[in-house]
Motif scaffolding. Sequence first.
Motif, short mmCIF file in Angstrom:
data_model
loop_
_atom_site.label_atom_id
_atom_site.label_comp_id
_atom_site.label_asym_id
_atom_site.label_seq_id
_atom_site.Cartn_x
_atom_site.Cartn_y
_atom_site.Cartn_z
N SER A 192 -6.97 -20.96 8.11
CA SER A 192 -7.40 -20.03 7.06
C SER A 192 -6.36 -18.95 6.80
O SER A 192 -6.04 -18.63 5.65
N GLU A 193 -5.83 -18.38 7.86
CA GLU A 193 -4.85 -17.31 7.70
C GLU A 193 -3.56 -17.85 7.08
O GLU A 193 -2.92 -17.18 6.26
N ALA A 194 -3.16 -19.05 7.48
CA ALA A 194 -1.95 -19.64 6.92
C ALA A 194 -2.10 -19.89 5.43
O ALA A 194 -1.12 -19.84 4.67
N VAL A 216 -10.65 -15.04 7.57
CA VAL A 216 -11.60 -15.72 8.44
C VAL A 216 -12.15 -14.71 9.44
O VAL A 216 -11.41 -13.95 10.05
N THR A 217 -13.46 -14.70 9.56
CA THR A 217 -14.14 -13.77 10.45
C THR A 217 -15.23 -14.52 11.21
O THR A 217 -16.08 -15.17 10.59
N LEU A 245 -9.24 -29.03 13.25
CA LEU A 245 -8.18 -28.04 13.08
C LEU A 245 -8.67 -26.65 13.51
O LEU A 245 -9.85 -26.33 13.33
N PRO A 246 -7.77 -25.81 14.07
CA PRO A 246 -8.16 -24.44 14.43
C PRO A 246 -8.43 -23.62 13.18
O PRO A 246 -7.54 -23.44 12.34
N LEU A 247 -9.65 -23.18 13.04
CA LEU A 247 -10.10 -22.55 11.79
C LEU A 247 -9.32 -21.30 11.44
O LEU A 247 -8.88 -21.10 10.30
N ALA A 248 -9.13 -20.41 12.41
CA ALA A 248 -8.44 -19.15 12.12
C ALA A 248 -7.00 -19.39 11.68
O ALA A 248 -6.53 -18.82 10.69
N PHE A 288 -16.96 -17.06 8.88
CA PHE A 288 -16.93 -16.85 7.43
C PHE A 288 -15.47 -17.00 6.96
O PHE A 288 -14.56 -16.39 7.51
N ILE A 289 -15.27 -17.78 5.92
CA ILE A 289 -13.95 -17.92 5.29
C ILE A 289 -14.11 -17.48 3.84
O ILE A 289 -14.90 -18.04 3.09
#
Length: 422
Positions: free
Chosen positions: A402-404, A409-410, A396-399, A419-420
Amino acid sequence: MYSKSRKLRSRFTFSALIFIIVTVSAWGGNGNKAAAASASAQPDPYRIVALGDSLTAGYEHGFTVNSVPYGYVEQVYEQALFHGLRAEYANYGIIGLKTEGLKLLLQAASDGRTVKPDEIQEQLQDPRKDTLVGQTAQMAKSIRSADLIVLTIGGNDLIPVMSKLLDGATNEEIATYIQAVLNQYEKDLETTIRTIASLNPKAQLVMADQYSPLPLPVLKDGAAQLRSKLDQVSSRLGTDGIKLQIADVNSLFTGHEVEYTSIAQGDIHPNRLGYAAMGQAFAKTIWGDYRTVRPRSAGSQMSVVVDGKELAASAAPPVLRSNRSFVAMRDIIDALGTGAKLSWSNASQSATITYNGHKVVFTINSAYVVIDNNKVKLSTPPAFLLKTGKESKTYLPLAALSEALGLQVTYRSTLQTAFINK
């Protein structure tokens, strides 16, 4: 940090005038703060403010207009991420700034006045000086909302020492001069810290001592005396309830001056190893430790740290596609822990994740993701299946994930680590 000879000093002045380190924004600097995809309230960020001279600015030998600083401030920011904090930072470091200049700048910020560079210090070397000095209102706002304030200052105060040595001044004359400078440094520094504390009495305040890059007894003695003055200021402030912590940088540089600075190239500033040492000194003073990721196995492109804990070694390591981070679905759900639920549909080839009051649905090879029943076009490549060994793993696309889910996420390319933070 003390000056070198006139020749070296002029070389630094020239190089300083031909580049711009970074444009300082309201918050974030190079923090790459992720924007939340959902409108729900997010936890307050952990805000870092950096003040001081070229060490804070992250200047190092060979910088150009295209260079991006990676000094101790950026490493303090990364350590905050390692500790599970939703961190962001603002860097107000100014090349060539002296203690008196910082004092006057902060007084203007505290008073709500706008000033010009020459009003705080003549002949400032920083090509960004008009922008940095002119934003006292934003600086005051940043300081007032900071959780952590870090600074370096004092090395430029003793720049004339080398000139006096070259001009043939006696040891007694130099000692007298250094003492006068240090006495003024002590007064200016105390005023500076009290001004910061008046703007924000709750922020953690950490300052570095100074290293001496040249093996000259008079400079080594000056560094020791400057540390003594710093200790005295810290002690007096403590009696008034103002805690100033001191990061011990000098001891790390002692015996490593050539290794940690660019002195062999005629520049006294830290190199990457030196800034890493400074980052460690600050981190240990702030959090009591300094964190890194595990060595990556062959073929592993990146590491992932969730809420301060690195993802366990897996047969399905994180990967990069089109410069975007992807993680194995099961690994990230396990890392989020209690409250994270996952369901998989073979029929639709889709994964549904619920966490933190959100529901997100990813479909393999789809350019869209469904967030809380709203269809949203991905800005990343889609989810995909990757065969690892005898089985296929869903990535899965991490950004986007995480944002959803309302997470921060950085991705830090300097560490090849995502980093999450919750």
